[in-house]
Design an enzyme around this catalytic site. Sequence first.
Site, PDB file in Angstrom:
ATOM      1  CE  LYS A 260      45.620  35.937  57.148  1.00  0.00           C
ATOM      2  NZ  LYS A 260      46.219  36.145  55.817  1.00  0.00           N
ATOM      3  NE  ARG A 334      40.976  40.928  47.645  1.00  0.00           N
ATOM      4  CZ  ARG A 334      41.889  40.253  46.965  1.00  0.00           C
ATOM      5  NH1 ARG A 334      41.622  39.780  45.765  1.00  0.00           N
ATOM      6  NH2 ARG A 334      43.079  40.027  47.499  1.00  0.00           N
TER       7      ARG A 334
END
Length: 480
Positions: A260, A334
Amino acid sequence: MQISIEKQPAAEVQADALIVPVFEGAKEMRFGAADLVDSGEIAGKSLELTLLHHVPGVAATRVLLAGAGKPEKFTAAELRKLVAAAVRLLRGKSVKKVAFEPDPDHSGTDYVSAAVEGAILGNYEPDRLKTADPKKSLDQFSVVGTGEGVEVAAERGRILAEAQNFTRDLVNEPANLLPPSKMAAAARQMAAEYGLLCEVLEQSQMEALGMGALLGVSQGSAEPPALIVIGYRPAETTSKSHLGLVGKGVTFDTGGISIKPAEGMEKMKYDMAGGAAMIGAIRAIAQLKPPIPVTAFVPCVENMPGSRAQRPGDIVTAMSGKTIEVLNTDAEGRLILADALVYARRQGCTHLVDAATLTGAIVVALGHLNVGLFSNDDAMRDRVLQAAKAEGERMWPMPLEDDYKEYLKSAFADLGNIGGRWGGAITAAMFLKEFAEETPWVHLDIAGTAYLDDAKPFLAKGPTGLPLRTLVRLAMEWRD
């Protein structure tokens, strides 16, 4: 904070401050407020707060006239915010003992519970680790009321708000103080305190179960993963349902190899807010005792770009046997939820709700106001939406048509872990649907609602604790 019910007239209650709601268009004649209403100084607009001192005939030292807005739009959720805002104002003025007089038309048990919740939530500050003097805090909050069930309602409010603040405490902990092992320890301690079953699966056990999706995320960190399992079982039940609550527990998310940007990365300690909400919810469930069994599953990992970290292009095998091409290592939530959902189903859960700070795409779609709700079952969707509406936790149903699975196609595995630029929150939910399979399931994407970047009049900066109240009400009102 001590919570109590006062059964004497509000004017006779000894307190540092008495909170009284004032509605738009309704002239408050007491406390010398009539002139202020006539002059326009008090309009009753939502969260408008006017503090009066030494009002004749009132035992409380101060009276806080709290704007409640239009009476026809005033709900228990609005009352929760109103009391929280009032408490946050008063605590800054060294007030220690506060009483609240409900409006007669809004004094039922849901309102009493909401008032207590508001007081406890508004009294919270995320400053536990500051070495300077902590901010001022209330010692006592009383609700003026004599109706049937007010004591039970106040106790429910206390249980919910304290569980929500417990959740907020977990999310506020920095990642160096709350790696997966410490989050598991906190869950064990809570479970022992409230008589819950608790098991923590370690890495070797997950390897034996074939949880390749979860373990692929954790392999870049020196911190070992943990799968927290906490069970509530009612003393007696005729229900055939077993509710599974699955929460994402990424205790820090760098993005892994798909790292990130540095700006704002410090907030990624909140990437376990879904898991924290599940731990907090089952803490409240243990005390409120719904009629169905409930089990929380919280997969906890750090997502780090270490020398052993998984790479874009790696293919992992989930517990279900499906293969996944990892196209982006920052789509890690996920992956860990996939194995946790399969494990929850194999542990006998008949209905599932997961909560996760899953996608930035849901923030683009819904902002910071609504939770994105996805489901494979209309009845399950409606149950959760009804519970959310009752608790004032705003949720918006999103599409989940089969066509969206096309975005997840991979040439090398059963599916990819991302679906490209478009519909990112939907394709993330579609990915999870593959592992919920036919079990009635709801996915709550709380990325935009789990954390406040700036304080609100009624809530401190930082974690909100959503969707804890919805999950508890869902369990409490469950009927087969």
